[in-house]
Scaffold this motif. Sequence first.
Motif, short mmCIF file in Angstrom:
data_model
loop_
_atom_site.label_atom_id
_atom_site.label_comp_id
_atom_site.label_asym_id
_atom_site.label_seq_id
_atom_site.Cartn_x
_atom_site.Cartn_y
_atom_site.Cartn_z
N GLN A 98 27.92 28.43 16.57
CA GLN A 98 29.23 28.87 17.02
C GLN A 98 29.02 30.14 17.83
O GLN A 98 28.22 31.01 17.44
CB GLN A 98 30.15 29.16 15.84
CG GLN A 98 31.55 29.54 16.27
CD GLN A 98 32.49 29.66 15.08
OE1 GLN A 98 32.12 29.43 13.94
NE2 GLN A 98 33.72 30.04 15.35
N LEU A 99 29.71 30.26 18.94
CA LEU A 99 29.62 31.44 19.79
C LEU A 99 30.89 32.27 19.66
O LEU A 99 31.97 31.72 19.54
CB LEU A 99 29.44 31.04 21.25
CG LEU A 99 28.20 30.21 21.58
CD1 LEU A 99 28.24 29.80 23.05
CD2 LEU A 99 26.94 30.98 21.28
N SER A 100 30.73 33.57 19.70
CA SER A 100 31.90 34.43 19.71
C SER A 100 31.67 35.57 20.68
O SER A 100 30.52 35.96 20.95
CB SER A 100 32.20 34.98 18.31
OG SER A 100 31.39 36.09 18.01
N ALA A 101 32.75 36.12 21.21
CA ALA A 101 32.66 37.24 22.14
C ALA A 101 32.13 38.49 21.45
O ALA A 101 31.45 39.30 22.07
CB ALA A 101 34.02 37.51 22.77
N LEU A 102 32.39 38.61 20.15
CA LEU A 102 31.97 39.80 19.41
C LEU A 102 30.53 39.73 18.96
O LEU A 102 29.75 40.66 19.14
CB LEU A 102 32.90 40.01 18.20
CG LEU A 102 32.62 41.23 17.34
CD1 LEU A 102 32.79 42.51 18.15
CD2 LEU A 102 33.54 41.25 16.14
N VAL A 103 30.12 38.59 18.39
CA VAL A 103 28.80 38.46 17.78
C VAL A 103 27.81 37.74 18.69
O VAL A 103 26.62 37.96 18.61
CB VAL A 103 28.92 37.72 16.43
CG1 VAL A 103 27.57 37.50 15.79
CG2 VAL A 103 29.84 38.48 15.49
N GLY A 104 28.29 36.86 19.54
CA GLY A 104 27.40 36.03 20.34
C GLY A 104 27.07 34.76 19.58
O GLY A 104 27.92 34.19 18.90
N ARG A 105 25.81 34.36 19.63
CA ARG A 105 25.37 33.14 18.97
C ARG A 105 25.22 33.38 17.48
O ARG A 105 24.48 34.25 17.04
CB ARG A 105 24.04 32.72 19.57
CG ARG A 105 23.58 31.36 19.22
CD ARG A 105 22.31 31.05 19.99
NE ARG A 105 21.93 29.67 19.84
CZ ARG A 105 20.98 29.08 20.50
NH1 ARG A 105 20.27 29.77 21.39
NH2 ARG A 105 20.69 27.82 20.31
#
Length: 64
Positions: A47-54
């Motif tokens: 899952q990718l997120s803008a805050l954490v990345g991969r």
Amino acid sequence: MEILDGAIVKRLLSTATTSAVYTAAQQSADWGAPRGPGDTLFIRIFQLSALVGRGAPKTVTLTI
């Protein structure tokens, strides 16, 4: 999502939704023919997120 052959990544699929399609044409390019009954497919999902990345991966085995 990574499609795996052992430790080798055969294909990388990306999507902005909760599903992805691994087409028959992609399967033929990767394996020589589309996957069929009794075949297995090993995938690793991130899952990718803008805050954490991969994020941390989840590896699963699918039996077709």
